[in-house]
Design an enzyme around this catalytic site. Sequence first.
Site, PDB file in Angstrom:
ATOM      1  CD1 TRP A 103      -2.330  -2.040   1.625  1.00  0.00           C
ATOM      2  CD2 TRP A 103      -2.866  -1.266  -0.187  1.00  0.00           C
ATOM      3  NE1 TRP A 103      -3.175  -2.998   1.218  1.00  0.00           N
ATOM      4  CE2 TRP A 103      -3.936  -2.276   0.148  1.00  0.00           C
ATOM      5  CE3 TRP A 103      -3.174  -0.424  -1.455  1.00  0.00           C
ATOM      6  CZ2 TRP A 103      -4.795  -2.799  -0.825  1.00  0.00           C
ATOM      7  CZ3 TRP A 103      -4.374  -0.916  -2.094  1.00  0.00           C
ATOM      8  CH2 TRP A 103      -4.938  -2.024  -1.972  1.00  0.00           C
ATOM      9  CG  ASP A 173      -3.057   4.306   4.498  1.00  0.00           C
ATOM     10  OD1 ASP A 173      -4.155   4.167   5.064  1.00  0.00           O
ATOM     11  OD2 ASP A 173      -2.673   3.476   3.342  1.00  0.00           O
ATOM     12  CE  LYS A 197      -7.995  -2.108   5.353  1.00  0.00           C
ATOM     13  NZ  LYS A 197      -8.577  -3.300   4.730  1.00  0.00           N
TER      14      LYS A 197
HETATM   15  N1  PMP Z   1      -4.070   1.352   2.540  1.00  0.00           N
HETATM   16  C1  PMP Z   1      -4.092   0.393   3.494  1.00  0.00           C
HETATM   17  C2  PMP Z   1      -3.152   0.202   4.564  1.00  0.00           C
HETATM   18  C3  PMP Z   1      -4.944  -0.863   3.059  1.00  0.00           C
HETATM   19  O1  PMP Z   1      -5.039  -1.639   4.183  1.00  0.00           O
HETATM   20  C4  PMP Z   1      -5.804  -0.482   2.080  1.00  0.00           C
HETATM   21  C5  PMP Z   1      -6.977  -1.643   1.659  1.00  0.00           C
HETATM   22  N2  PMP Z   1      -6.857  -2.931   2.308  1.00  0.00           N
HETATM   23  C6  PMP Z   1      -5.780   0.343   1.266  1.00  0.00           C
HETATM   24  C7  PMP Z   1      -4.861   1.558   1.544  1.00  0.00           C
HETATM   25  C8  PMP Z   1      -6.590   0.689   0.181  1.00  0.00           C
HETATM   26  O2  PMP Z   1      -7.949   1.004   0.415  1.00  0.00           O
HETATM   27  P1  PMP Z   1      -9.222   1.196  -0.435  1.00  0.00           P
HETATM   28  O3  PMP Z   1      -9.653   0.030  -0.836  1.00  0.00           O
HETATM   29  O4  PMP Z   1     -10.275   1.709   0.623  1.00  0.00           O
HETATM   30  O5  PMP Z   1      -8.953   2.273  -1.429  1.00  0.00           O
END
Ligand code: PMP
Length: 362
Positions: A103, A173, A197
């Site tokens: 991510w 994030d 989450k």
């Molecule tokens: N950042 C993290 C730490 C994540 O765990 C996730 C999704 N699991 C995301 C970003 C992406 O999130 P989204 O699907 O809401 O765009």
Amino acid sequence: MTGRVHNFNPGPAALPLPVLEQVQCDLLDFAGTGMSILEMSHRSPTYEHIHDQTIADLRALLGGTEEHALLFMGGGAQMQFALVALNLLLPGAYADYLVTGVWSETALEEARKIGDARVLWSSATTVHTRIPMPGEFHVNPEAAYLHYTSNNTIVGTQYTYVPVSRDVPLVCDMSSDLLSRPIDLSQHSLIYAGAQKNLGPAGVTVAIIRRDLLERCRPDLPSTMSYVHMAAHNSLLNTPPVFAIYIVGLVAQHLLAQGGLAAAAARNREKAALLYATLDSSAGFYRGWAQPESRSGMNVTFRLPTPELETRFVVESTHAGLIGLAGHRTVGGIRASLYNAVSMEAVRALVEFMEDFQQRYA
Ligand code: PMP
């Protein structure tokens, strides 16, 4: 309640049962209005109260003040990857990224579509099994911001400290650990998290931005992409995801009633400790992916001796009512996500299954 499984999904993930029951109870007639929240104007006093109360309850949980604006936005955390750079990475400036997993790599790539985003430190050479220790990187004082990912959902690593950024705005994030433990808001200029989450359902993203950073944001962006415009309208610039925000509000109230984030952190520590102890006492049958000092309390990742055994583990655990244990498709292995709504009882059931599985296949 019968028929509910032990849910270890990585997100969307388990929600507290009392919250789901409240949703069920409110669904057809919210507070005597004769309609559901799904059918109600976002400009109605009833919804506006929910909206403002949710912000107040999140602030109460996080220990925040008016110094930070709390925004509800759309587009998920991945939209924030772009919005952070659109708002803060002005022409001629550059930003620093700590890269500790898929991510944060994606956050960096998205920012590079907009401006000069640089890798300050990366765990790629150790296949993202660890996060940097304090002192392993030094922030550049000229950087527009320093970005990090507090919990790496896919590989299962987590910061146990806040990176020192000095006067450089710190952006995080926190999609997979916001509300799982107390945080020091004052050290962060911008925090964002997809809700799916620990906060609630998919469909809303929370962004918490220090008001002095708003002054540094690019002023000429389309309104829905602009932190400044969203803050000026209390996230009611356009139609917000009202139902998702209402559920985030219920989750926040539930957490407050259970003793807030310090109590949540204590429960989460106990769950993770039990699972990691099971890995560590398995004589190498279960091998934790993350280096011990970087282990995540939210996503416990591990391998079995062969890919065939991992497949069997997922099939048999599913039959046993333990759901969502397959590792992310990009890394394989096993991942147990232990967000707030996952009970100690669920973790005990998992550990019992793991001990039995080991006896049968070791
Ligand atoms: N950042 C993290 C730490 C994540 O765990 C996730 C999704 N699991 C995301 C970003 C992406 O999130 P989204 O699907 O809401 O765009």
